[in-house]
Design a protein around this motif. Structure first.
Motif, PDB file in Angstrom:
ATOM      1  N   GLU A  59       0.829  -1.202   0.000  1.00  0.00           N
ATOM      2  CA  GLU A  59       0.000   0.000   0.000  1.00  0.00           C
ATOM      3  C   GLU A  59       0.865   1.253   0.000  1.00  0.00           C
ATOM      4  OE1 GLU A  59      -3.481   2.043   2.757  1.00  0.00           O
ATOM      5  OE2 GLU A  59      -3.236  -0.136   2.731  1.00  0.00           O
ATOM      6  N   ALA A  60       1.952   1.238   0.794  1.00  0.00           N
ATOM      7  CA  ALA A  60       2.826   2.410   0.888  1.00  0.00           C
ATOM      8  C   ALA A  60       3.552   2.675  -0.430  1.00  0.00           C
ATOM      9  CB  ALA A  60       3.842   2.218   2.018  1.00  0.00           C
ATOM     10  N   VAL A  61       4.003   1.602  -1.102  1.00  0.00           N
ATOM     11  CA  VAL A  61       4.782   1.756  -2.327  1.00  0.00           C
ATOM     12  C   VAL A  61       3.897   2.088  -3.533  1.00  0.00           C
ATOM     13  CG1 VAL A  61       6.270   0.566  -3.996  1.00  0.00           C
ATOM     14  CG2 VAL A  61       6.671   0.292  -1.539  1.00  0.00           C
ATOM     15  N   PHE A  62       2.799   1.380  -3.669  1.00  0.00           N
ATOM     16  CA  PHE A  62       2.002   1.507  -4.884  1.00  0.00           C
ATOM     17  C   PHE A  62       0.783   2.413  -4.710  1.00  0.00           C
ATOM     18  CE2 PHE A  62       4.344  -2.474  -5.320  1.00  0.00           C
ATOM     19  CZ  PHE A  62       4.950  -2.270  -6.541  1.00  0.00           C
ATOM     20  N   LYS A  63      -0.111   2.071  -3.774  1.00  0.00           N
ATOM     21  CA  LYS A  63      -1.342   2.850  -3.635  1.00  0.00           C
ATOM     22  C   LYS A  63      -1.063   4.274  -3.160  1.00  0.00           C
ATOM     23  CE  LYS A  63      -5.786   3.001  -1.234  1.00  0.00           C
ATOM     24  NZ  LYS A  63      -6.668   2.340  -0.244  1.00  0.00           N
ATOM     25  N   ASN A  64      -0.361   4.416  -2.022  1.00  0.00           N
ATOM     26  CA  ASN A  64      -0.078   5.747  -1.480  1.00  0.00           C
ATOM     27  C   ASN A  64       1.201   6.344  -2.043  1.00  0.00           C
ATOM     28  OD1 ASN A  64      -2.359   5.628   0.166  1.00  0.00           O
ATOM     29  ND2 ASN A  64      -1.235   4.604   1.815  1.00  0.00           N
ATOM     30  N   GLY A  65       1.929   5.549  -2.844  1.00  0.00           N
ATOM     31  CA  GLY A  65       3.153   6.043  -3.459  1.00  0.00           C
ATOM     32  C   GLY A  65       2.938   6.411  -4.906  1.00  0.00           C
ATOM     33  N   MET A  66       3.136   5.426  -5.793  1.00  0.00           N
ATOM     34  CA  MET A  66       3.109   5.712  -7.220  1.00  0.00           C
ATOM     35  C   MET A  66       1.729   6.141  -7.726  1.00  0.00           C
ATOM     36  SD  MET A  66       5.563   2.717  -8.717  1.00  0.00           S
ATOM     37  CE  MET A  66       7.243   2.546  -8.106  1.00  0.00           C
ATOM     38  N   VAL A  67       0.705   5.354  -7.397  1.00  0.00           N
ATOM     39  CA  VAL A  67      -0.637   5.666  -7.913  1.00  0.00           C
ATOM     40  C   VAL A  67      -1.104   7.031  -7.430  1.00  0.00           C
ATOM     41  CG1 VAL A  67      -3.060   4.969  -7.909  1.00  0.00           C
ATOM     42  CG2 VAL A  67      -1.265   3.233  -8.112  1.00  0.00           C
ATOM     43  N   LYS A  68      -0.878   7.320  -6.169  1.00  0.00           N
ATOM     44  CA  LYS A  68      -1.302   8.602  -5.605  1.00  0.00           C
ATOM     45  C   LYS A  68      -0.577   9.766  -6.269  1.00  0.00           C
ATOM     46  CE  LYS A  68      -1.754  11.088  -1.214  1.00  0.00           C
ATOM     47  NZ  LYS A  68      -1.526  11.012   0.253  1.00  0.00           N
ATOM     48  N   GLN A  69       0.717   9.594  -6.522  1.00  0.00           N
ATOM     49  CA  GLN A  69       1.490  10.676  -7.132  1.00  0.00           C
ATOM     50  C   GLN A  69       1.094  10.886  -8.585  1.00  0.00           C
ATOM     51  OE1 GLN A  69       3.484  12.744  -5.490  1.00  0.00           O
ATOM     52  NE2 GLN A  69       2.996  11.609  -3.612  1.00  0.00           N
ATOM     53  N   VAL A  70       0.874   9.785  -9.317  1.00  0.00           N
ATOM     54  CA  VAL A  70       0.499   9.909 -10.728  1.00  0.00           C
ATOM     55  C   VAL A  70      -0.884  10.528 -10.877  1.00  0.00           C
ATOM     56  CG1 VAL A  70      -0.005   8.606 -12.835  1.00  0.00           C
ATOM     57  CG2 VAL A  70       1.970   8.004 -11.452  1.00  0.00           C
ATOM     58  N   SER A  71      -1.769  10.279  -9.899  1.00  0.00           N
ATOM     59  CA  SER A  71      -3.135  10.802  -9.982  1.00  0.00           C
ATOM     60  C   SER A  71      -3.277  12.192  -9.371  1.00  0.00           C
ATOM     61  CB  SER A  71      -4.107   9.841  -9.286  1.00  0.00           C
ATOM     62  OG  SER A  71      -3.757   9.676  -7.915  1.00  0.00           O
ATOM     63  N   ASP A  72      -2.214  12.718  -8.800  1.00  0.00           N
ATOM     64  CA  ASP A  72      -2.275  14.067  -8.226  1.00  0.00           C
ATOM     65  C   ASP A  72      -2.507  15.089  -9.343  1.00  0.00           C
ATOM     66  OD1 ASP A  72      -1.511  15.949  -5.815  1.00  0.00           O
ATOM     67  OD2 ASP A  72      -0.424  16.703  -7.550  1.00  0.00           O
ATOM     68  N   SER A  99       7.212   9.725  -6.306  1.00  0.00           N
ATOM     69  CA  SER A  99       6.867   8.644  -5.374  1.00  0.00           C
ATOM     70  C   SER A  99       7.827   8.629  -4.195  1.00  0.00           C
ATOM     71  CB  SER A  99       6.904   7.293  -6.103  1.00  0.00           C
ATOM     72  OG  SER A  99       5.997   7.277  -7.192  1.00  0.00           O
ATOM     73  N   LEU A 100       9.112   8.860  -4.476  1.00  0.00           N
ATOM     74  CA  LEU A 100      10.098   8.915  -3.400  1.00  0.00           C
ATOM     75  C   LEU A 100       9.822  10.081  -2.463  1.00  0.00           C
ATOM     76  CD1 LEU A 100      12.696   7.792  -2.164  1.00  0.00           C
ATOM     77  CD2 LEU A 100      14.001   9.211  -3.762  1.00  0.00           C
ATOM     78  N   LYS A 101       9.461  11.213  -3.040  1.00  0.00           N
ATOM     79  CA  LYS A 101       9.104  12.367  -2.216  1.00  0.00           C
ATOM     80  C   LYS A 101       7.878  12.052  -1.353  1.00  0.00           C
ATOM     81  CE  LYS A 101       7.475  17.149  -2.502  1.00  0.00           C
ATOM     82  NZ  LYS A 101       6.213  16.856  -1.807  1.00  0.00           N
ATOM     83  N   GLY A 102       6.930  11.313  -1.939  1.00  0.00           N
ATOM     84  CA  GLY A 102       5.723  10.963  -1.189  1.00  0.00           C
ATOM     85  C   GLY A 102       6.020  10.126   0.039  1.00  0.00           C
ATOM     86  N   VAL A 103       6.915   9.134  -0.087  1.00  0.00           N
ATOM     87  CA  VAL A 103       7.205   8.282   1.071  1.00  0.00           C
ATOM     88  C   VAL A 103       8.022   9.040   2.113  1.00  0.00           C
ATOM     89  CG1 VAL A 103       7.031   6.138  -0.238  1.00  0.00           C
ATOM     90  CG2 VAL A 103       9.249   7.246  -0.014  1.00  0.00           C
ATOM     91  N   THR A 104       8.919   9.940   1.682  1.00  0.00           N
ATOM     92  CA  THR A 104       9.681  10.714   2.667  1.00  0.00           C
ATOM     93  C   THR A 104       8.790  11.721   3.388  1.00  0.00           C
ATOM     94  OG1 THR A 104      10.373  12.260   0.920  1.00  0.00           O
ATOM     95  CG2 THR A 104      11.870  10.463   1.458  1.00  0.00           C
ATOM     96  N   ASP A 105       7.782  12.256   2.691  1.00  0.00           N
ATOM     97  CA  ASP A 105       6.811  13.128   3.359  1.00  0.00           C
ATOM     98  C   ASP A 105       6.025  12.355   4.410  1.00  0.00           C
ATOM     99  OD1 ASP A 105       7.594  15.279   1.870  1.00  0.00           O
ATOM    100  OD2 ASP A 105       5.898  15.229   0.475  1.00  0.00           O
ATOM    101  N   THR A 106       5.628  11.131   4.058  1.00  0.00           N
ATOM    102  CA  THR A 106       4.894  10.299   5.012  1.00  0.00           C
ATOM    103  C   THR A 106       5.740   9.983   6.238  1.00  0.00           C
ATOM    104  OG1 THR A 106       3.654   9.295   3.195  1.00  0.00           O
ATOM    105  CG2 THR A 106       3.644   8.117   5.288  1.00  0.00           C
ATOM    106  N   LEU A 107       7.054   9.847   6.024  1.00  0.00           N
ATOM    107  CA  LEU A 107       7.962   9.548   7.131  1.00  0.00           C
ATOM    108  C   LEU A 107       8.317  10.782   7.954  1.00  0.00           C
ATOM    109  CD1 LEU A 107      10.334   7.052   5.290  1.00  0.00           C
ATOM    110  CD2 LEU A 107       8.859   6.519   7.239  1.00  0.00           C
ATOM    111  N   GLY A 108       7.865  11.952   7.524  1.00  0.00           N
ATOM    112  CA  GLY A 108       8.082  13.167   8.322  1.00  0.00           C
ATOM    113  C   GLY A 108       9.440  13.797   8.156  1.00  0.00           C
TER     114      GLY A 108
END
Length: 529
Positions: free
Chosen positions: A60-73, A345-354
């Motif tokens: 979920e973190a890599v694909f749903k909340n990572g790549m898919v979320k970023q591409v659909s932004d 996507s990398l930016k998305g996971v680092t944002d989630t990590l604070g």
């Protein structure tokens, strides 16, 4: 579900570990010379930190909340659409023969390698509206000219990158100015931006360094090897694939001018310039309130439509050939799109990590100590944050509100210097980061291998960054923009002159009669034996 997500990242959230995925991706890219897998590994590490061993959570973190979320932004979708439309515009200009016609014109009017580089820099400075627009437009226009004079694609990518964000960050009418003013709450954002321009030492000294490097004919580090290799390659002016050779220089200039006008129009349209009543804003205010993603999409689509009408009216291309440029433009931009999606996507996971919270805590904790040295410290922090996250705008959003809160009531002059240090550091970090979208765009515009562009640009940018750091120390102590900038100019030009003198002395020594004889002597002795 939200409670579980918060608990899952609690161990790593807001700590140094939040920066580790980006750091690993950057190191791998520099070691392997390959960006796709390096970025993907960074995303995977971020997913592991977020999920803490949970396989469903990892996916979920890599694909749903990572790549898919970023591409659909919506913002990211707009940038991808803008990329495709610019690729289609470039394909149109190549297919029509306009690019070749400009190359022939340049063959007659641009006589030297120095002249080709200066023309690239000047064009980059003139296109100050947006860095994305700058990277792709300057690259498509100047690549045939720089190829003719055997300028490496790495050098072209550096010239493009160094006149993209560094120019936008000192231009009051640009998408970057709009972003910065939006982060300054409770203050006159545009006024502060204008006051901070003289203290933006990295941007100003980058421009000085560009002209000095070209005029003094100095290259060093990996760039020097690339330029030497380019001298051995024949020019590519005759290798353009042209279906119709009816295009003229006007057929290149007209689409670019239309693209600039319509992109600016699109930006101010999204900011309310054409609205009526109370919603109406003046040109500058509309630029400040613009949505760059939507505005650039509107402008580029309209410019493509107008260019097609222009070419058809002049019988340069038929409608079917024009429309073939749409898939061709998409194909040309696929490498840049893939890298952008992975970087987002990398930016998305680092944002989630604070990661932002971790850096904000560092700056806030040190704001009361070493007051006069704070601009230099903020400059370094901004470089580190932008480098590791690949976003300068995100760095603005984190640091500028902290700077305003810390210095607005204590020392307004130091606040302006510190805001400028934040902007300069963010641009510098963005400039040298392999995961920066602007760096990726510059590689695409120059048709240069992305990692090679990063490697060759890094020594140049770091030298200017080191000198800018000294300038911020001087500015913090003296509060003088002129004195600090003069110190920086002297260090930049003086350093390049010393380097050039050393190179010339080394060359003379290497080819002196004494050394030539010394190199031949062992061979003679070996022959006798």
């Amino acid at each position: 579900m939200e409670q579980q997500a918060v608990e899952a990242v609690s161990f790593f959230h807001g700590t140094f570990w939040a920066l580790v995925p980006s750091i690993v991706a950057i190191i791998l890219a520099l070691i392997t010379k390959e960006a796709y897998s390096s970025l993907f590994v960074g995303v995977l590490i971020g997913g592991l930190f977020i999920s803490q061993g949970s396989f469903p959570g990892f996916l979920e973190a890599v694909f749903k909340n990572g790549m898919v979320k970023q591409v659909s932004d919506p913002w990211n979708v707009g940038i991808l659409f803008f990329l495709v439309m610019l690729g289609a515009m470039v394909a149109l200009m190549n297919k029509s023969g306009a690019a070749a016609a400009f190359g022939n014109w340049a063959r007659l009017h641009i006589k030297t390698k120095v002249g080709a580089q200066i023309a690239t820099i000047v064009l980059g400075i003139l296109i100050f509206v947006d860095d994305y627009f700058n990277c792709l437009t300057v690259g498509s226009v100047m690549r045939p000219v720089t190829d003719k004079f055997k300028i490496s694609h790495e050098k072209l990518a550096y010239l493009i990158d160094a006149t993209a964000a560094p120019i936008c960050i000192i231009a009051p009418v640009s998408s970057w100015a709009a972003a910065v003013t939006g982060f300054v709450e409770g203050e006159d954002g545009l006024g502060l931006f204008v006051k901070a321009i003289p203290f933006n030492f990295y941007a100003l000294l980058t421009i000085v360094a560009l002209f000095a490097l070209v005029l003094l004919k100095v290259d060093f580090g990996p760039m020097r090897r690339c330029e030497s290799a380019a001298d051995m390659i024949s020019a590519k002016m005759e290798e353009l694939n042209i279906d119709q050779a009816k295009g003229t220089v006007l057929d290149l200039i007209f689409p670019i001018v239309v693209l600039i006008i319509l992109c600016v129009t699109g930006l101010v349209y999204t900011g309310g310039f054409f609205s009526s009543g109370e919603a109406h804003k003046g040109f500058v205010d509309a630029f400040g309130a613009s949505d760059a993603s939507v505005g650039l999409v509107l402008g580029s689509f309209a410019a493509f439509f107008v260019t097609v009408i222009w070419y058809m009216g002049r019988r340069v291309l038929k409608i079917n050939k024009c429309l073939e440029c749409l898939p061709e433009g998409f194909k040309a931009m696929v490498p840049a799109i893939i890298i952008l999606v992975l970087a987002w996507s990398l930016k998305g996971v680092t944002d989630t990590l604070g990661a932002k919270d971790y850096v904000a805590g560092i700056v806030t904790g040190s704001a009361t100590a070493l007051m006069n040295f704070m601009p230099a410290i903020i400059f370094l922090v901004a470089i580190g944050l932008a480098f590791s996250t690949g976003t300068s705008w995100g760095t603005f959003g984190i640091l500028i509100p902290i700077v305003v809160a810390a210095f607005s009531s204590v020392d307004p002059s130091l606040m302006i210097i510190s805001i400028s240090a934040c902007m300069a550091g963010a641009v510098c970090g963005d400039h040298i980061s392999p995961i920066s979208d602007t760096t990726i765009m510059a590689s695409a515009g120059a048709e240069c291998d992305h990692v090679s562009h990063v490697n060759t640009q890094l020594p140049y940018a770091l030298c200017v960054a080191a000198i800018s750091f000294v300038c911020y120390i001087v500015a913090g102590l003296t509060r003088s923009a002129l004195l600090s900038l003069l110190v920086g100019i002297v260090l930049v030009v003086g350093g390049l002159l010393v380097l050039k003198k050393q190179r010339e002395a080394s060359r003379k020594k290497r080819f002196s009669p004494k050394n030539m004889f010394a190199r031949k002597t062992p061979a003679k002795k070996k022959a006798k034996n």
